[in-house]
Write a protein that holds these residues in place. Structure first.
Motif, short mmCIF file in Angstrom:
data_model
loop_
_atom_site.label_atom_id
_atom_site.label_comp_id
_atom_site.label_asym_id
_atom_site.label_seq_id
_atom_site.Cartn_x
_atom_site.Cartn_y
_atom_site.Cartn_z
N ALA A 59 0.79 -1.29 0.03
CA ALA A 59 -0.03 0.06 -0.26
C ALA A 59 0.88 1.23 0.13
O ALA A 59 0.55 2.29 -0.46
N ALA A 60 1.99 1.27 0.92
CA ALA A 60 2.89 2.39 0.58
C ALA A 60 3.62 2.63 -0.45
O ALA A 60 3.64 3.75 -1.10
N GLU A 61 3.90 1.73 -1.19
CA GLU A 61 4.51 1.66 -2.56
C GLU A 61 3.47 2.41 -3.62
O GLU A 61 3.71 3.04 -4.69
N GLU A 62 2.15 1.75 -3.73
CA GLU A 62 1.24 2.27 -4.57
C GLU A 62 0.93 3.76 -4.18
O GLU A 62 0.79 4.43 -5.04
N SER A 63 0.90 4.22 -2.81
CA SER A 63 0.81 5.61 -2.60
C SER A 63 1.85 6.44 -2.89
O SER A 63 1.62 7.39 -3.43
N LEU A 64 2.90 5.93 -2.89
CA LEU A 64 4.17 6.52 -3.33
C LEU A 64 4.14 6.62 -4.97
O LEU A 64 4.28 7.80 -5.44
N ALA A 65 3.62 5.68 -5.71
CA ALA A 65 3.70 5.81 -7.17
C ALA A 65 2.50 6.71 -7.50
O ALA A 65 2.67 7.64 -8.35
N LYS A 66 1.36 6.59 -6.88
CA LYS A 66 0.20 7.60 -6.88
C LYS A 66 0.86 9.14 -6.83
O LYS A 66 0.53 9.91 -7.70
N GLY A 67 1.47 9.16 -5.82
CA GLY A 67 1.93 10.60 -5.45
C GLY A 67 2.99 10.91 -6.56
O GLY A 67 2.89 12.27 -6.86
N ALA A 101 2.85 10.24 -9.78
CA ALA A 101 2.50 10.27 -10.78
C ALA A 101 1.66 11.50 -10.85
O ALA A 101 1.55 12.17 -11.69
N LEU A 102 0.89 11.65 -9.55
CA LEU A 102 0.27 13.19 -9.61
C LEU A 102 1.15 14.27 -9.78
O LEU A 102 0.91 15.24 -10.42
N ALA A 103 2.52 14.24 -9.11
CA ALA A 103 3.48 15.20 -9.09
C ALA A 103 3.96 15.53 -10.84
O ALA A 103 4.07 16.67 -11.18
N MET A 104 3.92 14.58 -11.51
CA MET A 104 4.24 14.37 -12.93
C MET A 104 3.28 15.15 -13.50
O MET A 104 3.50 15.80 -14.48
#
Length: 163
Positions: free
Chosen positions: A2-10, A12-15
């Motif tokens: 879940a932490a990895e998914e949250s980091l990836a979403k963050g 992606a959102l920043a990009m």
């Protein structure tokens, strides 16, 4: 996980946010308006580049570029020199060509005729509105005063600066 998914979403959102600030977000626009905006924008760029080039020292408009290529040993080299234009000259040429292209497209699409029709219809609406206001019974203007008021309004409309 879940932490990895949250980091990836963050990330992606920043990009996506960075891309939006760089390229902008979609804005609804009709093609005629977009074309007119492109003509104006390109004309502004051409004007700026022209002024920028005029402000340059003429000796900087071209420059020599020397290339030395090592031919693989024993001091064998190939030296070439070429003259290149200042980057502003290349950009100016490209933008002028683009301006001609978008102007041609605008003319081909009948944009000028559309603007004239739009201005005429807006003028007709203003005339209709003025006529209705002046003839409104609540104002109680006599036919003579209505005629004078309409003439005065028309005179003031004609005196407005043409955009």
């Amino acid at each position: 996980m879940a932490a990895e998914e949250s980091l990836a979403k963050g990330q992606a959102l920043a990009m996506a946010s960075a891309a939006a600030s760089t390229y902008g977000l979609p804005i609804d626009v009709d093609p005629f308006t977009a074309l007119l905006e492109e003509v104006a924008r390109t004309n502004g760029i051409v004007n700026w580049l022209g002024k920028t080039i005029l402000a340059l020292d003429p000796r900087t408009l071209t420059r020599g570029v020397t290339t030395i290529v090592d031919k693989g040993g024993a001091g064998a080299t190939e030296i070439t020199t070429e003259v290149r234009r200042n980057i502003y000259l290349d950009l100016y040429k490209e933008e002028r060509a683009h301006l001609v292209k978008v102007c041609h497209t605008a003319i081909s699409c009948g944009l000028s005729e559309r603007q004239v029709k739009l201005a005429e219809s807006q003028g007709a609406l203003i005339a209709e509105l003025l006529g209705a206001v002046i003839a409104d019974p609540e104002l109680g203007l006599s036919p003579r005063h209505q005629e004078v008021a309409l003439n005065v309004a028309c005179r003031h409309l004609r005196a407005l600066p043409v955009a």
